[in-house]
Motif scaffolding. Structure first.
Motif, PDB file in Angstrom:
ATOM      1  N   LEU A  36       0.835  -1.196   0.000  1.00 26.72           N
ATOM      2  CA  LEU A  36       0.000   0.000   0.000  1.00 26.72           C
ATOM      3  C   LEU A  36       0.874   1.253   0.000  1.00 26.72           C
ATOM      4  CD1 LEU A  36      -3.173   0.692   2.091  1.00 26.72           C
ATOM      5  CD2 LEU A  36      -1.366   2.392   1.952  1.00 26.72           C
ATOM      6  N   ILE A  37       1.894   1.258   0.846  1.00 27.33           N
ATOM      7  CA  ILE A  37       2.774   2.423   0.949  1.00 27.33           C
ATOM      8  C   ILE A  37       3.458   2.704  -0.383  1.00 27.33           C
ATOM      9  CG2 ILE A  37       4.852   3.328   2.061  1.00 27.33           C
ATOM     10  CD1 ILE A  37       3.960   1.650   4.560  1.00 27.33           C
ATOM     11  N   ASP A  38       4.017   1.687  -1.012  1.00 28.39           N
ATOM     12  CA  ASP A  38       4.687   1.877  -2.304  1.00 28.39           C
ATOM     13  C   ASP A  38       3.703   2.328  -3.376  1.00 28.39           C
ATOM     14  OD1 ASP A  38       7.124   1.181  -1.216  1.00 28.39           O
ATOM     15  OD2 ASP A  38       7.063  -0.889  -1.911  1.00 28.39           O
ATOM     16  N   GLY A  39       2.501   1.735  -3.374  1.00 30.32           N
ATOM     17  CA  GLY A  39       1.489   2.104  -4.353  1.00 30.32           C
ATOM     18  C   GLY A  39       1.041   3.541  -4.210  1.00 30.32           C
ATOM     19  N   LEU A  41       2.958   6.101  -2.541  1.00 29.98           N
ATOM     20  CA  LEU A  41       4.055   7.056  -2.639  1.00 29.98           C
ATOM     21  C   LEU A  41       4.680   7.137  -4.024  1.00 29.98           C
ATOM     22  CD1 LEU A  41       5.860   6.693   0.806  1.00 29.98           C
ATOM     23  CD2 LEU A  41       3.964   8.184   0.148  1.00 29.98           C
ATOM     24  N   LYS A  42       4.377   6.201  -4.916  1.00 30.58           N
ATOM     25  CA  LYS A  42       4.922   6.297  -6.273  1.00 30.58           C
ATOM     26  C   LYS A  42       4.360   7.508  -7.017  1.00 30.58           C
ATOM     27  CE  LYS A  42       1.608   3.254  -8.639  1.00 30.58           C
ATOM     28  NZ  LYS A  42       1.454   1.946  -9.328  1.00 30.58           N
ATOM     29  N   HIS A  43       3.286   8.078  -6.504  1.00 31.12           N
ATOM     30  CA  HIS A  43       2.680   9.252  -7.136  1.00 31.12           C
ATOM     31  C   HIS A  43       3.260  10.562  -6.602  1.00 31.12           C
ATOM     32  CE1 HIS A  43      -0.322   6.734  -9.057  1.00 31.12           C
ATOM     33  NE2 HIS A  43      -0.512   6.133  -7.891  1.00 31.12           N
ATOM     34  N   LEU A  44       4.205  10.467  -5.703  1.00 32.15           N
ATOM     35  CA  LEU A  44       4.791  11.655  -5.091  1.00 32.15           C
ATOM     36  C   LEU A  44       6.165  11.918  -5.696  1.00 32.15           C
ATOM     37  CD1 LEU A  44       4.554  12.280  -1.253  1.00 32.15           C
ATOM     38  CD2 LEU A  44       6.372  13.224  -2.640  1.00 32.15           C
ATOM     39  N   ASP A  45       6.373  13.106  -6.252  1.00 31.41           N
ATOM     40  CA  ASP A  45       7.659  13.496  -6.838  1.00 31.41           C
ATOM     41  C   ASP A  45       8.546  14.033  -5.719  1.00 31.41           C
ATOM     42  OD1 ASP A  45       9.813  14.572  -8.156  1.00 31.41           O
ATOM     43  OD2 ASP A  45       8.628  15.708  -9.618  1.00 31.41           O
ATOM     44  N   PHE A  46       9.362  13.163  -5.164  1.00 25.93           N
ATOM     45  CA  PHE A  46      10.187  13.541  -4.014  1.00 25.93           C
ATOM     46  C   PHE A  46      11.276  14.536  -4.380  1.00 25.93           C
ATOM     47  CE2 PHE A  46       8.291   9.640  -2.332  1.00 25.93           C
ATOM     48  CZ  PHE A  46       7.971  10.044  -1.045  1.00 25.93           C
ATOM     49  N   ASN A  47      11.714  14.570  -5.625  1.00 22.81           N
ATOM     50  CA  ASN A  47      12.727  15.547  -6.039  1.00 22.81           C
ATOM     51  C   ASN A  47      12.172  16.967  -6.010  1.00 22.81           C
ATOM     52  OD1 ASN A  47      14.815  13.694  -6.544  1.00 22.81           O
ATOM     53  ND2 ASN A  47      13.949  13.197  -8.545  1.00 22.81           N
ATOM     54  N   VAL A  59       1.108   5.611  14.064  1.00 21.50           N
ATOM     55  CA  VAL A  59       2.425   5.309  14.636  1.00 21.50           C
ATOM     56  C   VAL A  59       3.561   5.611  13.667  1.00 21.50           C
ATOM     57  CG1 VAL A  59       1.575   3.593  16.285  1.00 21.50           C
ATOM     58  CG2 VAL A  59       2.212   2.869  13.966  1.00 21.50           C
ATOM     59  N   GLY A  60       3.241   6.251  12.546  1.00 23.02           N
ATOM     60  CA  GLY A  60       4.288   6.701  11.627  1.00 23.02           C
ATOM     61  C   GLY A  60       4.696   5.702  10.573  1.00 23.02           C
ATOM     62  N   THR A  61       3.842   4.733  10.264  1.00 23.90           N
ATOM     63  CA  THR A  61       4.192   3.713   9.268  1.00 23.90           C
ATOM     64  C   THR A  61       4.509   4.349   7.922  1.00 23.90           C
ATOM     65  OG1 THR A  61       2.693   2.189  10.395  1.00 23.90           O
ATOM     66  CG2 THR A  61       3.440   1.555   8.198  1.00 23.90           C
ATOM     67  N   ILE A  62       3.639   5.233   7.450  1.00 18.05           N
ATOM     68  CA  ILE A  62       3.885   5.929   6.180  1.00 18.05           C
ATOM     69  C   ILE A  62       4.861   7.083   6.397  1.00 18.05           C
ATOM     70  CG2 ILE A  62       2.793   7.381   4.416  1.00 18.05           C
ATOM     71  CD1 ILE A  62       0.398   5.498   4.531  1.00 18.05           C
ATOM     72  N   THR A  63       4.739   7.745   7.514  1.00 17.27           N
ATOM     73  CA  THR A  63       5.612   8.881   7.850  1.00 17.27           C
ATOM     74  C   THR A  63       7.091   8.530   7.673  1.00 17.27           C
ATOM     75  OG1 THR A  63       3.981   9.561   9.503  1.00 17.27           O
ATOM     76  CG2 THR A  63       6.176  10.539   9.673  1.00 17.27           C
ATOM     77  N   THR A  64       7.512   7.404   8.222  1.00 20.50           N
ATOM     78  CA  THR A  64       8.932   7.043   8.164  1.00 20.50           C
ATOM     79  C   THR A  64       9.374   6.738   6.736  1.00 20.50           C
ATOM     80  OG1 THR A  64       8.333   4.766   8.784  1.00 20.50           O
ATOM     81  CG2 THR A  64       9.059   6.222  10.537  1.00 20.50           C
ATOM     82  N   HIS A  65       8.476   6.184   5.915  1.00 19.54           N
ATOM     83  CA  HIS A  65       8.824   5.934   4.512  1.00 19.54           C
ATOM     84  C   HIS A  65       8.955   7.248   3.742  1.00 19.54           C
ATOM     85  CE1 HIS A  65       8.595   1.515   3.989  1.00 19.54           C
ATOM     86  NE2 HIS A  65       7.894   1.595   5.105  1.00 19.54           N
ATOM     87  N   VAL A  66       8.097   8.211   4.053  1.00 19.75           N
ATOM     88  CA  VAL A  66       8.206   9.530   3.413  1.00 19.75           C
ATOM     89  C   VAL A  66       9.525  10.185   3.803  1.00 19.75           C
ATOM     90  CG1 VAL A  66       7.209  11.850   3.273  1.00 19.75           C
ATOM     91  CG2 VAL A  66       5.713   9.855   3.254  1.00 19.75           C
ATOM     92  N   LEU A  67       9.884  10.146   5.069  1.00 16.69           N
ATOM     93  CA  LEU A  67      11.128  10.754   5.534  1.00 16.69           C
ATOM     94  C   LEU A  67      12.356  10.116   4.878  1.00 16.69           C
ATOM     95  CD1 LEU A  67      10.251  11.109   9.327  1.00 16.69           C
ATOM     96  CD2 LEU A  67      10.631  13.002   7.727  1.00 16.69           C
ATOM     97  N   ASN A 182      -3.080  -5.776   1.328  1.00 11.61           N
ATOM     98  CA  ASN A 182      -3.158  -4.995   2.557  1.00 11.61           C
ATOM     99  C   ASN A 182      -4.307  -5.589   3.366  1.00 11.61           C
ATOM    100  OD1 ASN A 182      -2.148  -2.389   3.902  1.00 11.61           O
ATOM    101  ND2 ASN A 182      -4.364  -2.141   3.991  1.00 11.61           N
ATOM    102  N   ILE A 183      -4.270  -5.393   4.683  1.00 15.35           N
ATOM    103  CA  ILE A 183      -5.351  -5.890   5.537  1.00 15.35           C
ATOM    104  C   ILE A 183      -6.018  -4.704   6.222  1.00 15.35           C
ATOM    105  CG2 ILE A 183      -5.953  -7.358   7.487  1.00 15.35           C
ATOM    106  CD1 ILE A 183      -3.446  -9.003   6.896  1.00 15.35           C
TER     107      ILE A 183
END
Length: 197
Positions: A36-39, A41-47, A59-67, A182-183
């Motif tokens: 789910l996270i990869d699906g 965040l692939k739409h986010l242009d991090f550059n 608890v920051g599951t997605i937060t830490t991947h974004v960081l 995902n569950i």
């Protein structure tokens, strides 16, 4: 590089305890899967992204991947209503690019202004829109559309498909995909902002 000091077990226990206390606020008994996270965040242009907002980080599951992926000069502003999650994030995610707000997603505009930003490049949300009062949901969607840069996007994951029609009313264009791994399985939406008159 940021690191977290809270163990995965601590995260899972805290998330599960809060699900039992507030099931309508969380929607799932376990955090989001990596699929789910990869699906999402692939739409986010991090550059390009310099200001990212996340509603209901838990608890920051997605937060830490974004960081892990975002630019060294970028800022991640997470807005969380749950006291336990706010405390957990402040104690366990010691990244200077992270700003934890104890409040409501409806306050996104003023919270951005407090930090000196007029707009955000992206907003991310997994808060359960389907269980909210209609006026609260409409308010959050409208305010999110208003704070996004024209090239930005609102990235949403939900366990109910009902949010689709509400996103279409508030935003310019909306695309949807489905993540079965995902569950529970999740609907993923990318909503591009509508010009604000």
């Amino acid at each position: 590089m940021q690191k977290t000091t809270g163990s995965r077990r601590d995260q899972m226990l805290l998330f599960a305890r809060n699900f039992l206390k507030h099931p309508r606020m969380l929607g799932s008994v376990i955090p989001s899967s990596r699929f789910l996270i990869d699906g999402l965040l692939k739409h986010l242009d991090f550059n390009r992204a310099r200001v990212i907002v996340e509603y209901g980080p838990g608890v920051g599951t997605i937060t830490t991947h974004v960081l892990k992926r975002m630019h060294p000069d970028a800022k991640l502003i997470v807005i969380e209503m749950n006291d336990d999650f706010v405390r957990f994030l402040r104690e366990n995610v010691p990244d200077p690019r992270l700003h934890v707000v104890h409040g409501s997603a409806a306050d996104v505009g003023p919270e951005l202004k407090k930090l000196g930003y007029d707009s955000a490049d992206y907003a991310i949300s997994g808060i359960p829109f389907s269980t909210m009062p209609p006026e609260v949901r409409a308010d959050i969607l409208q305010k999110t559309n208003a704070v996004l840069n024209p090239q930005g996007a609102f990235l949403v994951y939900q366990f109910s498909p009902s949010i689709g029609m509400h996103l279409e009313r508030a935003f310019g264009t909306v695309t949807r995909t489905f993540e079965p791994l995902n569950i529970p399985p999740a609907q993923l939406y990318v909503a591009r902002p509508r010009a604000v008159a």
